[in-house]
Design a protein around this motif. Structure first.
Motif, PDB file in Angstrom:
ATOM      1  N   SER A 161       0.845  -1.193   0.000  1.00 31.18           N
ATOM      2  CA  SER A 161       0.000   0.000   0.000  1.00 31.18           C
ATOM      3  C   SER A 161       0.883   1.247   0.000  1.00 31.18           C
ATOM      4  N   GLU A 162       0.350   2.319  -0.549  1.00 32.53           N
ATOM      5  CA  GLU A 162       1.094   3.580  -0.639  1.00 32.53           C
ATOM      6  C   GLU A 162       0.342   4.651   0.147  1.00 32.53           C
ATOM      7  N   ASN A 163       1.084   5.335   1.058  1.00 38.02           N
ATOM      8  CA  ASN A 163       0.438   6.376   1.859  1.00 38.02           C
ATOM      9  C   ASN A 163       0.425   7.704   1.119  1.00 38.02           C
ATOM     10  N   ALA A 164      -0.064   8.734   1.771  1.00 35.47           N
ATOM     11  CA  ALA A 164      -0.206  10.042   1.127  1.00 35.47           C
ATOM     12  C   ALA A 164       1.132  10.653   0.735  1.00 35.47           C
ATOM     13  N   LEU A 165       2.197  10.249   1.415  1.00 34.30           N
ATOM     14  CA  LEU A 165       3.523  10.775   1.106  1.00 34.30           C
ATOM     15  C   LEU A 165       4.234   9.981   0.019  1.00 34.30           C
ATOM     16  N   GLY A 166       3.547   8.961  -0.490  1.00 38.92           N
ATOM     17  CA  GLY A 166       4.139   8.156  -1.556  1.00 38.92           C
ATOM     18  C   GLY A 166       5.002   7.019  -1.067  1.00 38.92           C
ATOM     19  N   LYS A 167       4.990   6.783   0.252  1.00 41.33           N
ATOM     20  CA  LYS A 167       5.787   5.692   0.797  1.00 41.33           C
ATOM     21  C   LYS A 167       5.024   4.368   0.673  1.00 41.33           C
ATOM     22  N   VAL A 168       5.720   3.384   0.122  1.00 41.88           N
ATOM     23  CA  VAL A 168       5.096   2.069  -0.079  1.00 41.88           C
ATOM     24  C   VAL A 168       5.448   1.161   1.092  1.00 41.88           C
ATOM     25  N   THR A 169       4.435   0.576   1.699  1.00 39.75           N
ATOM     26  CA  THR A 169       4.643  -0.378   2.795  1.00 39.75           C
ATOM     27  C   THR A 169       4.023  -1.718   2.419  1.00 39.75           C
ATOM     28  N   SER A 170       4.623  -2.754   2.947  1.00 39.87           N
ATOM     29  CA  SER A 170       4.132  -4.116   2.671  1.00 39.87           C
ATOM     30  C   SER A 170       3.720  -4.791   3.973  1.00 39.87           C
ATOM     31  N   LYS A 171       2.655  -5.559   3.896  1.00 34.09           N
ATOM     32  CA  LYS A 171       2.180  -6.327   5.038  1.00 34.09           C
ATOM     33  C   LYS A 171       2.029  -7.786   4.621  1.00 34.09           C
ATOM     34  N   THR A 172       2.645  -8.660   5.396  1.00 32.40           N
ATOM     35  CA  THR A 172       2.610 -10.091   5.089  1.00 32.40           C
ATOM     36  C   THR A 172       1.745 -10.824   6.105  1.00 32.40           C
ATOM     37  N   SER A 173       0.815 -11.619   5.586  1.00 34.98           N
ATOM     38  CA  SER A 173      -0.080 -12.406   6.452  1.00 34.98           C
ATOM     39  C   SER A 173       0.201 -13.884   6.224  1.00 34.98           C
ATOM     40  N   PRO A 174       0.729 -14.598   7.232  1.00 37.16           N
ATOM     41  CA  PRO A 174       0.999 -16.036   7.065  1.00 37.16           C
ATOM     42  C   PRO A 174      -0.239 -16.875   7.387  1.00 37.16           C
ATOM     43  N   PHE A 175      -0.387 -17.979   6.679  1.00 37.96           N
ATOM     44  CA  PHE A 175      -1.493 -18.910   6.917  1.00 37.96           C
ATOM     45  C   PHE A 175      -0.963 -20.337   6.857  1.00 37.96           C
ATOM     46  N   LYS A 176      -1.617 -21.226   7.587  1.00 38.32           N
ATOM     47  CA  LYS A 176      -1.221 -22.632   7.612  1.00 38.32           C
ATOM     48  C   LYS A 176      -2.468 -23.501   7.492  1.00 38.32           C
ATOM     49  N   PHE A 177      -2.421 -24.456   6.548  1.00 34.64           N
ATOM     50  CA  PHE A 177      -3.564 -25.334   6.291  1.00 34.64           C
ATOM     51  C   PHE A 177      -3.090 -26.785   6.204  1.00 34.64           C
ATOM     52  N   ASP A 178      -3.998 -27.679   5.917  1.00 34.79           N
ATOM     53  CA  ASP A 178      -3.624 -29.093   5.760  1.00 34.79           C
ATOM     54  C   ASP A 178      -2.737 -29.294   4.543  1.00 34.79           C
ATOM     55  N   ARG A 179      -2.971 -28.515   3.505  1.00 37.53           N
ATOM     56  CA  ARG A 179      -2.164 -28.628   2.293  1.00 37.53           C
ATOM     57  C   ARG A 179      -2.328 -27.354   1.469  1.00 37.53           C
ATOM     58  N   VAL A 180      -1.255 -26.901   0.855  1.00 37.66           N
ATOM     59  CA  VAL A 180      -1.284 -25.727  -0.019  1.00 37.66           C
ATOM     60  C   VAL A 180      -0.783 -26.151  -1.392  1.00 37.66           C
ATOM     61  N   TYR A 181      -1.548 -25.808  -2.429  1.00 36.05           N
ATOM     62  CA  TYR A 181      -1.192 -26.147  -3.807  1.00 36.05           C
ATOM     63  C   TYR A 181      -0.732 -24.896  -4.537  1.00 36.05           C
ATOM     64  N   SER A 182       0.321 -25.043  -5.307  1.00 32.93           N
ATOM     65  CA  SER A 182       0.823 -23.925  -6.109  1.00 32.93           C
ATOM     66  C   SER A 182       0.024 -23.832  -7.407  1.00 32.93           C
ATOM     67  N   PRO A 183       0.120 -22.716  -8.130  1.00 31.54           N
ATOM     68  CA  PRO A 183      -0.589 -22.602  -9.417  1.00 31.54           C
ATOM     69  C   PRO A 183      -0.180 -23.681 -10.418  1.00 31.54           C
ATOM     70  N   GLU A 184       1.023 -24.275 -10.220  1.00 25.53           N
ATOM     71  CA  GLU A 184       1.497 -25.303 -11.153  1.00 25.53           C
ATOM     72  C   GLU A 184       0.994 -26.702 -10.794  1.00 25.53           C
ATOM     73  N   SER A 185       0.307 -26.854  -9.665  1.00 25.89           N
ATOM     74  CA  SER A 185      -0.171 -28.186  -9.256  1.00 25.89           C
ATOM     75  C   SER A 185      -1.162 -28.732 -10.274  1.00 25.89           C
ATOM     76  N   SER A 186      -1.044 -30.015 -10.578  1.00 26.44           N
ATOM     77  CA  SER A 186      -1.914 -30.643 -11.576  1.00 26.44           C
ATOM     78  C   SER A 186      -3.202 -31.137 -10.937  1.00 26.44           C
ATOM     79  N   GLN A 187      -4.176 -31.436 -11.794  1.00 23.25           N
ATOM     80  CA  GLN A 187      -5.433 -32.025 -11.309  1.00 23.25           C
ATOM     81  C   GLN A 187      -5.162 -33.381 -10.665  1.00 23.25           C
ATOM     82  N   ASP A 188      -4.172 -34.124 -11.195  1.00 17.86           N
ATOM     83  CA  ASP A 188      -3.805 -35.414 -10.601  1.00 17.86           C
ATOM     84  C   ASP A 188      -3.362 -35.242  -9.156  1.00 17.86           C
ATOM     85  N   THR A 189      -2.522 -34.245  -8.916  1.00 19.78           N
ATOM     86  CA  THR A 189      -2.005 -34.008  -7.572  1.00 19.78           C
ATOM     87  C   THR A 189      -3.125 -33.677  -6.602  1.00 19.78           C
ATOM     88  N   VAL A 190      -4.040 -32.828  -7.039  1.00 21.82           N
ATOM     89  CA  VAL A 190      -5.154 -32.427  -6.181  1.00 21.82           C
ATOM     90  C   VAL A 190      -6.038 -33.635  -5.862  1.00 21.82           C
TER      91      VAL A 190
END
Length: 428
Positions: free
Chosen positions: A105-134
């Motif tokens: 996000s960028e504030n009024a002064l033009g400074k860009v800040t980043s916020k990272t939100s971690p999550f944990k689940f039973d399994r995470v699939y990447s965009p490259e995961s195949s239908q077979d894998t799922v």
């Protein structure tokens, strides 16, 4: 002269007697030889009788062994079913189970800040995961339905995130490779392969499928014979459609009155079901997705099995749900009919969240009847001790970060929710 004649006659008689004596000796010799052969044949017959008796004894022993092994196999099959489902309850999370969402996000002064939100689940699939894998990760749940358990698999997420692709695969099911097929066609293929193997052990199965959608809080029959039906209105041909109603049967199971039920007698039959449902399902273009599903679709497969050898029976049900995409009104650009649809979708998804929250808190009252979606899936959301799994699909585009954050936060609530231990159902 008479004396000479007598002598000649005596010689002839002596010769005849001698010849007959010789013949008698030969006959006696032949008789002794035949008696010896007869004795040998009797010995051979006795030996064969003994061998036959021994072989019959071995055959009976083998038959008893086969029957014992078949009985043991059936007992071990029952044990396998129990242990298979116990292991599922105790299964730990995979190593590949973490995801981070970064927002800039960028504030009024033009400074860009980043916020990272971690999550944990039973399994995470990447965009490259195949239908077979799922599907490999959910195939054990499909087996549980065949074993007689109620099983429910959801696909949740914002519109355009890939829920329908996950559950069904490409739009044209009949012209694609097996690698591209989604969970629904793969599940039916697996069930048919396993029922064929179980037939050798005395199991006979009857499979029946239903396909409905929930559109604007109204049940629609996606397999209705003519046009889309179920809301009591008329279709394009002017035919009055039968109204669908949710009710509980005498055993407490959730059912849909007047819904079309199709005998699924081949794996290819499900392709017809998907094509028929795709024709009837409500889709429309919004700013978020040019083919946005405007309804929740629920594919239900009832599996009733009987073992003719042991008398065992099972009654499983497999619910595969493709939820309509969540979307913000400000982003979707919906108006008129699309606005009404979006409001109905968001309301039902909110009701789903309320049910999940109530279950997570252990509340005595669970608001299942606040929407048609949660009412229909009451058994799968805790009331029926179902095995329930939810896929949460997110769009990797930075423009969808806020929607992805909402989806992941909802997934965290779902992941922390305990709905009890599933119980196997015997057919009545």
């Amino acid at each position: 002269a008479k004396l000479g004649a007598k002598r000649d006659e005596c010689l002839r008689l002596e010769s005849t007697i001698s010849k007959q004596a010789s013949d008698q000796l030969e006959i006696e010799s032949t008789c002794r030889s035949l008696k010896a052969k007869m004795g040998q044949l009797e010995d051979a017959v006795n030996t064969r009788d003994i061998n036959i008796a021994e072989l019959q004894e071995k055959l009976v022993s083998r038959d008893n062994l086969v029957a014992e092994l078949e009985a043991k196999l059936r007992v071990e099959e029952t044990t396998r079913r129990r242990l298979h489902n116990t292991i599922q309850e105790l299964k730990e999370c995979e190593d590949n189970n973490e995801i981070e969402l970064t927002q800039s996000s960028e504030n009024a002064l033009g400074k860009v800040t980043s916020k990272t939100s971690p999550f944990k689940f039973d399994r995470v699939y990447s965009p490259e995961s195949s239908q077979d894998t799922v599907f490999e990760d959910v195939s054990q749940l499909i087996q549980s339905a065949l074993d007689g358990y109620p099983v429910c698999i959801f696909a949740y997420g914002q519109t355009g995130s890939g829920k329908t692709h996950t559950m069904q695969g490409p739009d044209t099911i009949g012209d694609v490779s097996d690698d591209a097929l989604g969970i629904i066609p793969r599940a039916v293929q697996q069930i048919y392969a396993n029922t064929s193997k179980l037939a050798e052990r005395g199991w006979e199965y009857v499979l029946e499928g239903q396909f409905v959608e929930i559109y604007n809080e109204t049940l629609q029959d996606l397999l209705a014979p003519s046009g889309r039906g179920g809301n009591g209105s008329q279709n394009a041909s002017g035919d009055k459609q039968t109204k669908l109603e949710i009710y509980q049967d005498s055993d407490g199971h959730t059912r849909v009155k007047n819904v079309t039920t199709v005998r699924v007698d081949s794996a290819e039959r499900v392709h017809w079901l998907l094509a028929r449902a795709a024709e009837n399902r409500t889709v429309a273009a919004t700013n978020c997705n040019e083919r946005s599903s405007r309804s929740h679709s629920v594919f239900t497969l009832h599996l009733r099995g009987t073992n003719v050898l042991t008398g065992e029976s099972s009654s499983g049900v497999l619910n595969l749900i493709d939820l309509a995409g969540s979307e913000r009104l400000s982003n979707s650009g919906s108006s008129g009919e699309r606005l009404k649809e979006t409001q109905a979708i968001n309301k039902s998804l909110s009701s789903l969240g309320d049910v999940i929250a109530a279950l997570a808190k252990g509340s005595r009252h669970i608001p299942y009847r606040n929407s048609k979606l949660t009412h229909l899936l009451q058994e799968s959301l805790g009331a029926g001790n179902s095995k329930t799994l939810m896929f949460v699909c997110v769009n990797p585009s930075p423009a969808s970060a806020q929607e992805s954050l909402c989806s992941l936060q909802f997934a965290t609530k779902v992941n922390s929710c305990q709905i009890g231990t599933a119980r196997r159902q015997a057919a009545s």
